[in-house]
Every structure is written in structure tokens, then in C-alpha cells.
Design an enzyme around this catalytic site. Structure first.
Site, PDB file in Angstrom:
ATOM      1  N   SER A 158       4.527   8.930   0.228  1.00 47.56           N
ATOM      2  CA  SER A 158       4.265   7.596  -0.289  1.00 47.56           C
ATOM      3  C   SER A 158       5.440   6.660   0.029  1.00 47.56           C
ATOM      4  O   SER A 158       5.681   6.368   1.196  1.00 47.56           O
ATOM      5  CB  SER A 158       3.961   7.676  -1.795  1.00 47.56           C
ATOM      6  N   ASP A 300      -7.507   8.411   0.238  1.00 49.14           N
ATOM      7  CA  ASP A 300      -6.354   7.674  -0.290  1.00 49.14           C
ATOM      8  C   ASP A 300      -6.735   6.210  -0.513  1.00 49.14           C
ATOM      9  O   ASP A 300      -6.918   5.448   0.442  1.00 49.14           O
ATOM     10  CB  ASP A 300      -5.190   7.788   0.702  1.00 49.14           C
ATOM     11  N   HIS A 334      -4.456   9.827  -3.012  1.00 48.96           N
ATOM     12  CA  HIS A 334      -3.099   9.547  -2.543  1.00 48.96           C
ATOM     13  C   HIS A 334      -2.183  10.736  -2.793  1.00 48.96           C
ATOM     14  O   HIS A 334      -1.298  11.037  -1.996  1.00 48.96           O
ATOM     15  CB  HIS A 334      -2.576   8.301  -3.265  1.00 48.96           C
TER      16      HIS A 334
END
Length: 361
Positions: A158, A300, A334
Site C-alpha cells: 500500500s 482492490d 486491498h
């Protein structure tokens, strides 16, 4: 500790899994960077960067550490989040890809996170407005203090994924291999900027925030922000399977938000979310030369594959391989970046293709 709850940003809805006691093998330390200058020109007399390590450094024939692996966390997380069983139990054990008998694993708490310097230490909104360039520079100085020159591998999830792209452009030879996961190498605009801004403004518009000088946390604003963060990180297929009734779904999301609100600091969260404001490696992707396997997941919400951005970007990086993990009822949106079983084979391949004669790992 706050990292136990902020794990929701990195590994949503993790079920209980038997776990090796890597926490018992973890070593912690601080590097104090004196007179640290931010890109804005602001200077902190002392910037503390906390880090965690597993394993031990190995030196080559020239005395250089050659087995260091740095793993960078996401927004709101800490280095300790990578002790989660779905990550650590797949990677760090004997015979596994990052066996800590052979690798020196470095897990930093980045600026504004964990046990590193952050607004809630006392400066509140007077803390310098750091960005990703500042965070990468602090990581670089931390590695220098640990006598690490070139990394054997840099991984990031991320926000940490985005840091890998910043690293790869600013310091092309920083690592022998890189594995960014769950990000795009473009300016954060569209809905990715909007949900961050919505969370920030949810806090700022709570009168209890008081310009950052609150005595108690602005709970209404934090609840708004926590709600947005939960939505951004969700995995629809998994949640539909696990919570197929209205009552189960309501109980789950209420518990997640209630738990998050008690552990967040409003000012820290504003800084964490806004640090991405000027991120944009897209103009210089051709300059990246580190061998890279870049992994995103098809479910995601934050980086949806429908954009087509990743494929175009990967085509501009001759040393990069782009992998999209298919969505299923077992993937985690995610947070798939923290479930190593979905991409562990890709890591093994990356390490294999970047081996050098004499590598003992």
C-alpha cells in the site's frame, strides 16, 4: 498498542491462525536523525525512526551486509504488522522464501507511525507536514545508520508499495530486487484522493477537533474517518461469504468501527492520509532499473484494475513484471497484499532471478 488495531488497513478480517512466535524473536531499536530537514524546509532537531528486526546481518567478502530485506508498511500501520500469521508464517520460517536464518529482515515504523516521531508525541498540528519523499529519506538514513548499503530485497504494501516507486527513482541501485504490492505509480487523484480527503475533512469538521488542540479525541470526526477507511479496504466477495445476513454484517462493521475509533489519533491520521498529496512517480518510470515484481489484486477498491493504469505503467519499466491476483471469495481486497499465499511463488521467482553466484540465501 495502536498497531494491533491499525492492522485493519493491512490485513482486513484476518481469522485466527496458528502462529509461530516471531514476536519473541523480534529486536527493536531507534535511529535518531539529528537536524532532519523535510522537503518543506522545516527542520526537526531530532527525528526518531523506530525499527524492528528479525534474523541477523551477513557480510560478504568486502564486509558489506548482503542479506538485508526491508519491508514497508501501509498507511496507519507499523513494522510489527508483518508478524501477522498470514504473512510471517508463510515467509519467515525454515525453508521459506525469507527464512530468517538467512535473511536480515528490517521492519521500520515510518514517520508519523508506530513508535517513530509523530504529531501525537506533543507537536500536534505543528509537526512538519511530511510527505513520501521525506519518509523515504528517513528510511535511507536509517539504513545507513544500520550499515546497510544495498538491500537484497525491498518489499512494500500500500503506502509502502508507493515508497518502493519513490525509492526506485530517487536511488536506482537501492536494492537488488523490489516487490511493491497494492498501489499504482501515478498521482493520487479521482476516488483514491477523494476517500482520503473525505476522512481528513470528517475530522477537521468535528468542532471537538479544535484545530488539532483537543484534550480528548474528536470521536464524531474519527468515526467518520474510520468508516471511510473500512469501506476503502473491504473485500466484497469475502465479506459476502462470511457475513451473508443483515444482522451478521451489521454486527461485523459496527465492531470494526467501534474498535478502530478507540485506537486512532486524529492528528496522526490526518498526517498519515495527507502524506500522499504530492506522490507521482509516473513521469520517470523509464528510469527505474531495479528488477521488480509488482503485485496488485483484482478486488482492490483503492487500486481497481479497470483503470488499465498498471499495465501501461509496467510497459514503461523494462525490469518490471506486473502480476494481478484474481479476485475470489478467499482474497482480501486491498489487504491481499498481506496474505502471502496468493503471491509467495512470485516472491520466490523474483529472488531466484536476482541471485548472484555465491549467494547463501
Amino acid at each position: 498498542m495502536r498497531w494491533l488495531v491499525l492492522l485493519f488497513l493491512a490485513c482486513l478480517a484476518a481469522p485466527a491462525v496458528a502462529q509461530t512466535d516471531y514476536a519473541g524473536q523480534l529486536q527493536g531499536g531507534d535511529v535518531v536523525l539529528r537536524g532532519f530537514r523535510f522537503g518543506s524546509g522545516a527542520v526537526l532537531p531530532q527525528l526518531r525512526i523506530h525499527y524492528w528486526t528479525l534474523g541477523a546481518p551477513h557480510r560478504d567478502g568486502q564486509g558489506r551486509i548482503d542479506n538485508a530485506v526491508m519491508i514497508l508498511h501501509g498507511t496507519g500501520g507499523t513494522g510489527r504488522q508483518f508478524l501477522a500469521p498470514q504473512f510471517a508464517d508463510e515467509l519467515f520460517g525454515p525453508g521459506q522464501p525469507l527464512d530468517i536464518r538467512h535473511y536480515y529482515i528490517i521492519l521500520p515504523d515510518n514517520i508519523g507511525h508506530g513508535l517513530s516521531s509523530k504529531p501525537s508525541d506533543g507537536m500536534r498540528m505543528r509537526f512538519p507536514a511530511y510527505d513520501y519523499d521525506d519518509m523515504v529519506e528517513a528510511q535511507r538514513q536509517m539504513l545507513a545508520a544500520l550499515h546497510v548499503g544495498q538491500l537484497r530485497l525491498a518489499m512494500g504494501t500500500s503506502m509502502g508499495c508507493m515508497h518502493i516507486f519513490v525509492w526506485a527513482e530517487a536511488h536506482p541501485d537501492f536494492a537488488r530486487a523490489a516487490m511493491p504490492m497494492a498501489c499504482l505509480p501515478v498521482q493520487l487523484a479521482g476516488h483514491n484522493r477523494m476517500w482520503r480527503e473525505a476522512a481528513i475533512q470528517g475530522i477537521r469538521h468535528d468542532p471537538a477537533w479544535q484545530g488539532g488542540d483537543y484534550r480528548t479525541e474528536p470521536l464524531a470526526g474519527l468515526r467518520t474517518a474510520a468508516t471511510v477507511l473500512q469501506i476503502a479496504g473491504m473485500a466484497p466477495l469475502w465479506l459476502q461469504r462470511e457475513y451473508p445476513t443483515r444482522d451478521a454484517a451489521n454486527a461485523y462493521i459496527d465492531q470494526r468501527i467501534d474498535q478502530a475509533v478507540t485506537q486512532l489519533d486524529a492528528n496522526d491520521l490526518i498526517y498519515q492520509l495527507d502524506a500522499s498529496r504530492n506522490y507521482d512517480p509516473s513521469p520517470r518510470l523509464e528510469a527505474i532499473r531495479v528488477p521488480m515484481t509488482w503485485v496488485n489484486s483484482a478486488d482492490d477498491f483503492i487500486n481497481p484494475p479497470g483503470y488499465g493504469i498498471a499495465e501501461r505503467a509496467a510497459g514503461r519499466m523494462p525490469t518490471a513484471r506486473y502480476v494481478l491476483v484474481p479476485a475470489s471469495a478467499d482474497t482480501h481486497g486491498h489487504g491481499t497484499h498481506t496474505w502471502a499465499r496468493f503471491w509467495k511463488d512470485q516472491l520466490v521467482d523474483l529472488l531466484r532471478r536476482t541471485e548472484r553466484p555465491g549467494d547463501g540465501s
